[in-house]
Scaffold this active site. Structure first.
Site, PDB file in Angstrom:
ATOM      1  N   SER A  97       0.796  -1.229   0.000  1.00 40.40           N
ATOM      2  CA  SER A  97       0.000   0.000   0.000  1.00 40.40           C
ATOM      3  C   SER A  97       0.828   1.278   0.000  1.00 40.40           C
ATOM      4  O   SER A  97       0.333   2.319  -0.414  1.00 40.40           O
ATOM      5  CB  SER A  97      -0.921   0.009   1.212  1.00 40.40           C
ATOM      6  OG  SER A  97      -0.161   0.076   2.396  1.00 40.40           O
ATOM      7  N   HIS A 125      -5.314  -4.805  -0.923  1.00 40.15           N
ATOM      8  CA  HIS A 125      -5.140  -3.740  -1.908  1.00 40.15           C
ATOM      9  C   HIS A 125      -5.251  -4.278  -3.325  1.00 40.15           C
ATOM     10  O   HIS A 125      -4.592  -3.795  -4.237  1.00 40.15           O
ATOM     11  CB  HIS A 125      -3.798  -3.038  -1.688  1.00 40.15           C
ATOM     12  CG  HIS A 125      -3.752  -2.351  -0.366  1.00 40.15           C
ATOM     13  ND1 HIS A 125      -4.451  -1.200  -0.113  1.00 40.15           N
ATOM     14  CD2 HIS A 125      -3.145  -2.678   0.792  1.00 40.15           C
ATOM     15  CE1 HIS A 125      -4.258  -0.840   1.141  1.00 40.15           C
ATOM     16  NE2 HIS A 125      -3.480  -1.726   1.714  1.00 40.15           N
ATOM     17  N   LYS A 156     -12.344  -2.213   2.048  1.00 38.27           N
ATOM     18  CA  LYS A 156     -11.682  -1.206   1.207  1.00 38.27           C
ATOM     19  C   LYS A 156     -12.457  -1.070  -0.110  1.00 38.27           C
ATOM     20  O   LYS A 156     -13.491  -0.428  -0.132  1.00 38.27           O
ATOM     21  CB  LYS A 156     -10.213  -1.567   1.005  1.00 38.27           C
ATOM     22  CG  LYS A 156      -9.416  -1.493   2.322  1.00 38.27           C
ATOM     23  CD  LYS A 156      -7.931  -1.692   2.086  1.00 38.27           C
ATOM     24  CE  LYS A 156      -7.145  -1.928   3.352  1.00 38.27           C
ATOM     25  NZ  LYS A 156      -7.014  -0.769   4.241  1.00 38.27           N
TER      26      LYS A 156
HETATM   27  N1  PLP Z   1      -3.789  -6.053   5.237  1.00 38.84           N
HETATM   28  C1  PLP Z   1      -3.450  -4.954   4.554  1.00 38.84           C
HETATM   29  C2  PLP Z   1      -2.416  -5.061   3.470  1.00 38.84           C
HETATM   30  C3  PLP Z   1      -4.050  -3.713   4.849  1.00 38.84           C
HETATM   31  O1  PLP Z   1      -3.704  -2.606   4.190  1.00 38.84           O
HETATM   32  C4  PLP Z   1      -5.031  -3.653   5.870  1.00 38.84           C
HETATM   33  C5  PLP Z   1      -5.698  -2.368   6.239  1.00 38.84           C
HETATM   34  O2  PLP Z   1      -5.093  -1.343   6.341  1.00 38.84           O
HETATM   35  C6  PLP Z   1      -5.350  -4.831   6.558  1.00 38.84           C
HETATM   36  C7  PLP Z   1      -4.732  -6.002   6.219  1.00 38.84           C
HETATM   37  C8  PLP Z   1      -6.391  -4.835   7.625  1.00 38.84           C
HETATM   38  O3  PLP Z   1      -7.657  -4.816   7.022  1.00 38.84           O
HETATM   39  P1  PLP Z   1      -8.964  -4.466   7.875  1.00 38.84           P
HETATM   40  O4  PLP Z   1      -9.116  -2.983   7.821  1.00 38.84           O
HETATM   41  O5  PLP Z   1     -10.067  -5.223   7.212  1.00 38.84           O
HETATM   42  O6  PLP Z   1      -8.696  -4.953   9.264  1.00 38.84           O
END
Ligand code: PLP
Length: 310
Positions: A97, A125, A156
């Site tokens: 990200s 992502h 997201k």
């Molecule tokens: N994995 C990645 C790569 C993320 O960017 C995020 C959120 O920022 C998460 C996991 C966590 O996701 P959630 O918001 O559903 O807990």
């Protein structure tokens, strides 16, 4: 029943055997490694993986290897070292990200095959917009049948602001239902979130128009910004980090963009390495071509004002 229907739909969307829902992908990531891996096994993790993968790995008593970011030579060296263990799992974000870069999944899957390892990807992502039908990084890179486990979010691109899941082999999902602590010891998803995620998946499975339009919009923004003289990190990803270097410059430019009605965020140390401050722009399916052009014009104006462009 709506939860079970959604799990079935997620599995169908990703072309996997089964799926299990969590309150968030953070929970899915903290719940999987400990349930799957023992002290006889090993996990090999990209050094820039998301914090929730790092925490999930911390919670588990397996052997831990960290390979350099997307460095296949280093991954191969670590896989060789890990041959002494019973089971090996390579864990990587599908798309990262902060830089908008995409894991070299073809090479990772090939090494995994060669050194008898499973592959886990975090698709937060990627789900809903990468690949010709929005299935994610594995579809984009043609390795849907080679990645063993996918964790992703409903919060997201799918728009629900909550919810996560694991999808993969049925036996693994059965195991998680028995052993995964964030699943066992926490509430399940609120019904409204289940409903919205289910509808989002219906829209994506009915037609690939949204996924295709994302690719076109991303390309429009990236190419126009590059032509204007900016450096955009990553490749083919709607997360478009406009690289500026200086932390103060990133912050004042982001403020000026906001005063022009465009909400973009400046990132600097310690979120990104020193000297690599940036403004992270996220292109969305609801942006029109006119929105994108207006954003590029605003960046050009603000960039000239603050000396980021000549
Ligand atoms: N994995 C990645 C790569 C993320 O960017 C995020 C959120 O920022 C998460 C996991 C966590 O996701 P959630 O918001 O559903 O807990």
């Amino acid at each position: 029943s709506i939860h079970k229907d959604l799990e079935e739909k997620i599995a169908r969307f990703h072309q996997r055997e089964d799926a299990i829902l969590y309150a968030s992908c953070f929970d899915a990531n903290t719940g999987i490694f400990e349930a799957l891996l023992t002290p006889e096994d090993a996990v090999l993790s990209d050094e820039l993986n998301h914090a929730s993968i790092i925490d999930g790995i911390r919670l588990c008593k397996t052997n831990k290897y960290r390979y350099k970011h997307m460095d296949m030579q280093d991954l191969e060296a670590k896989l060789k070292e890990a041959q002494k263990h019973r089971l090996r799992l390579v864990a990587t974000d599908g798309a990262f990200s902060m830089d908008g870069d995409i894991a070299p999944l073809r090479e990772i899957c090939q090494l995994a095959q060669q050194y008898d390892a499973l592959v886990f990807i975090d698709e937060c992502h990627a789900t809903g917009f990468l690949g010709p039908n929005g299935r994610g990084t594995d579809e984009l890179l043609g390795v849907m049948d080679k990645v063993t486990i996918i964790n992703s979010t409903l919060g997201k691109a799918l728009g629900g602001a909550a919810g996560g899941y694991t999808t993969g082999p049925k036996l693994l999902i059965d195991l998680l239902r028995q052993r995964s602590r964030p699943y066992l010891f926490s509430n399940s998803l609120p019904p409204a979130v289940v409903g919205s995620a289910s509808k989002a998946l219906d829209l994506l499975m009915e037609s690939n128009a949204i996924a295709q339009s994302m690719a076109a919009k991303t390309q429009r923004f990236r190419s126009q910004m590059t032509a204007a003289g900016f450096t955009i990190s990553g490749k083919d990803h709607p997360i478009c980090p406009v690289m500026l270097g200086d932390a103060r410059l990133a912050s004042v430019m982001a403020e000026d963009m906001l005063s022009r009605g465009i909400y973009v965020i400046g990132f600097s140390y310690p979120v990104v390495p020193k000297g690599q401050a940036r403004i992270r722009v996220q292109v969305s399916a609801v942006h029109s071509d006119e929105d994108i052009d207006r954003c590029v014009d605003a960046f050009t104006e603000v960039g000239r004002k603050h000396g980021a462009l000549p």
